[in-house]
Scaffold this motif. Structure first.
Motif, PDB file in Angstrom:
ATOM      1  N   GLN A   2       0.893  -1.131  -0.027  1.00  0.00           N
ATOM      2  CA  GLN A   2       0.032  -0.189   0.059  1.00  0.00           C
ATOM      3  C   GLN A   2       0.934   1.300  -0.081  1.00  0.00           C
ATOM      4  N   HIS A   3       0.727   2.198  -0.891  1.00  0.00           N
ATOM      5  CA  HIS A   3       1.463   3.388  -0.893  1.00  0.00           C
ATOM      6  C   HIS A   3       0.756   4.230   0.033  1.00  0.00           C
ATOM      7  N   VAL A   4       1.584   4.962   0.830  1.00  0.00           N
ATOM      8  CA  VAL A   4       1.249   6.025   2.092  1.00  0.00           C
ATOM      9  C   VAL A   4       1.208   7.211   1.287  1.00  0.00           C
ATOM     10  N   HIS A   5       0.343   8.193   1.611  1.00  0.00           N
ATOM     11  CA  HIS A   5       0.483   9.376   1.072  1.00  0.00           C
ATOM     12  C   HIS A   5       1.434  10.288   1.656  1.00  0.00           C
ATOM     13  N   ILE A   6       2.171  11.007   0.926  1.00  0.00           N
ATOM     14  CA  ILE A   6       3.203  11.859   1.107  1.00  0.00           C
ATOM     15  C   ILE A   6       3.152  12.621   2.690  1.00  0.00           C
ATOM     16  N   ILE A   7       2.093  13.306   2.744  1.00  0.00           N
ATOM     17  CA  ILE A   7       1.885  13.900   4.025  1.00  0.00           C
ATOM     18  C   ILE A   7       1.804  12.997   5.268  1.00  0.00           C
ATOM     19  N   GLU A   8       1.084  11.813   5.059  1.00  0.00           N
ATOM     20  CA  GLU A   8       1.172  10.950   6.222  1.00  0.00           C
ATOM     21  C   GLU A   8       2.515  10.367   6.326  1.00  0.00           C
ATOM     22  N   ARG A   9       3.192   9.941   5.241  1.00  0.00           N
ATOM     23  CA  ARG A   9       4.471   9.513   5.538  1.00  0.00           C
ATOM     24  C   ARG A   9       5.526  10.377   6.190  1.00  0.00           C
ATOM     25  N   ALA A  10       5.397  11.800   5.903  1.00  0.00           N
ATOM     26  CA  ALA A  10       5.941  12.828   6.480  1.00  0.00           C
ATOM     27  C   ALA A  10       5.896  12.826   8.091  1.00  0.00           C
ATOM     28  N   PHE A  11       4.803  12.546   8.282  1.00  0.00           N
ATOM     29  CA  PHE A  11       4.410  12.710   9.835  1.00  0.00           C
ATOM     30  C   PHE A  11       4.812  11.401  10.549  1.00  0.00           C
ATOM     31  N   GLN A  12       4.810  10.455   9.740  1.00  0.00           N
ATOM     32  CA  GLN A  12       5.448   9.130  10.310  1.00  0.00           C
ATOM     33  C   GLN A  12       7.008   9.227  10.597  1.00  0.00           C
ATOM     34  N   LEU A  13       7.504   9.810   9.693  1.00  0.00           N
ATOM     35  CA  LEU A  13       9.056   9.944   9.568  1.00  0.00           C
ATOM     36  C   LEU A  13       9.423  11.000  10.780  1.00  0.00           C
ATOM     37  N   ALA A  14       8.805  12.145  10.769  1.00  0.00           N
ATOM     38  CA  ALA A  14       8.773  13.237  11.843  1.00  0.00           C
ATOM     39  C   ALA A  14       8.622  12.686  13.271  1.00  0.00           C
ATOM     40  N   GLN A  15       7.910  11.995  13.535  1.00  0.00           N
ATOM     41  CA  GLN A  15       7.470  11.214  14.949  1.00  0.00           C
ATOM     42  C   GLN A  15       8.522  10.009  15.212  1.00  0.00           C
ATOM     43  N   SER A  16       8.932   9.275  13.929  1.00  0.00           N
ATOM     44  CA  SER A  16       9.937   8.307  14.408  1.00  0.00           C
ATOM     45  C   SER A  16      11.280   8.649  14.818  1.00  0.00           C
ATOM     46  N   GLY A  17      11.498  10.000  14.750  1.00  0.00           N
ATOM     47  CA  GLY A  17      12.952  10.287  15.203  1.00  0.00           C
ATOM     48  C   GLY A  17      14.042   9.936  14.002  1.00  0.00           C
ATOM     49  N   GLU A  18      13.885   9.449  13.135  1.00  0.00           N
ATOM     50  CA  GLU A  18      14.770   8.998  12.221  1.00  0.00           C
ATOM     51  C   GLU A  18      15.293  10.168  11.268  1.00  0.00           C
ATOM     52  N   CYS A  19      14.677  11.420  11.406  1.00  0.00           N
ATOM     53  CA  CYS A  19      14.952  12.798  10.494  1.00  0.00           C
ATOM     54  C   CYS A  19      15.225  13.581  11.659  1.00  0.00           C
ATOM     55  N   PRO A  20      16.398  14.099  11.908  1.00  0.00           N
ATOM     56  CA  PRO A  20      16.570  14.943  12.739  1.00  0.00           C
ATOM     57  C   PRO A  20      16.307  16.639  12.402  1.00  0.00           C
ATOM     58  N   SER A  21      16.108  16.643  11.123  1.00  0.00           N
ATOM     59  CA  SER A  21      15.821  18.219  10.615  1.00  0.00           C
ATOM     60  C   SER A  21      14.870  18.054   9.271  1.00  0.00           C
ATOM     61  N   MET A  22      14.178  19.282   9.154  1.00  0.00           N
ATOM     62  CA  MET A  22      13.266  19.235   7.981  1.00  0.00           C
ATOM     63  C   MET A  22      14.169  18.803   6.673  1.00  0.00           C
ATOM     64  N   GLU A  23      15.273  19.299   6.634  1.00  0.00           N
ATOM     65  CA  GLU A  23      16.250  18.849   5.424  1.00  0.00           C
ATOM     66  C   GLU A  23      16.600  17.547   5.356  1.00  0.00           C
ATOM     67  N   ASP A  24      16.679  16.764   6.534  1.00  0.00           N
ATOM     68  CA  ASP A  24      16.403  15.191   6.212  1.00  0.00           C
ATOM     69  C   ASP A  24      15.381  14.702   6.201  1.00  0.00           C
ATOM     70  N   LEU A  25      14.258  15.282   6.547  1.00  0.00           N
ATOM     71  CA  LEU A  25      12.924  14.783   6.109  1.00  0.00           C
ATOM     72  C   LEU A  25      12.657  14.813   4.796  1.00  0.00           C
ATOM     73  N   HIS A  26      13.095  16.188   4.165  1.00  0.00           N
ATOM     74  CA  HIS A  26      12.713  15.959   2.579  1.00  0.00           C
ATOM     75  C   HIS A  26      13.675  15.254   1.957  1.00  0.00           C
ATOM     76  N   ALA A  27      14.980  14.912   2.162  1.00  0.00           N
ATOM     77  CA  ALA A  27      15.731  14.093   1.573  1.00  0.00           C
ATOM     78  C   ALA A  27      15.397  12.642   1.689  1.00  0.00           C
ATOM     79  N   ARG A  28      14.914  12.173   2.920  1.00  0.00           N
ATOM     80  CA  ARG A  28      14.301  10.867   3.055  1.00  0.00           C
ATOM     81  C   ARG A  28      13.209  10.614   2.127  1.00  0.00           C
ATOM     82  N   LEU A  29      11.989  11.585   2.180  1.00  0.00           N
ATOM     83  CA  LEU A  29      11.023  11.480   1.254  1.00  0.00           C
ATOM     84  C   LEU A  29      11.415  11.234  -0.158  1.00  0.00           C
TER      85      LEU A  29
END
Length: 71
Positions: A2-29
């Protein structure tokens, strides 16, 4: 898969602690092959919400961190 919508995935990653910054979050997506990341996450409200989650997901600093080498 199942493909997760980008907004939902962004919130998942932000809550996970895997991305320490917005730049890391963008790069991960982008690495996960999401398109138009900057456009989807460019709004003031969503940036603020994600920043709050990113900060709250950071592990606590070790005791004494930032105090320098005091002997």
């Amino acid at each position: 898969m199942q493909h997760v919508h980008i907004i939902e995935r962004a919130f998942q990653l932000a809550q996970s602690g895997e991305c320490p910054s917005m730049e890391d979050l963008h790069a991960r997506l982008k690495k996960e092959h999401y398109s138009q990341v900057d456009e989807h996450l460019g709004g003031k409200a969503i940036k603020q919400q994600l920043r709050v989650l990113l900060v709250s997901a950071r592990p606590p600093a070790p005791e004494g961190a930032g105090l320098g080498a005091q002997v």
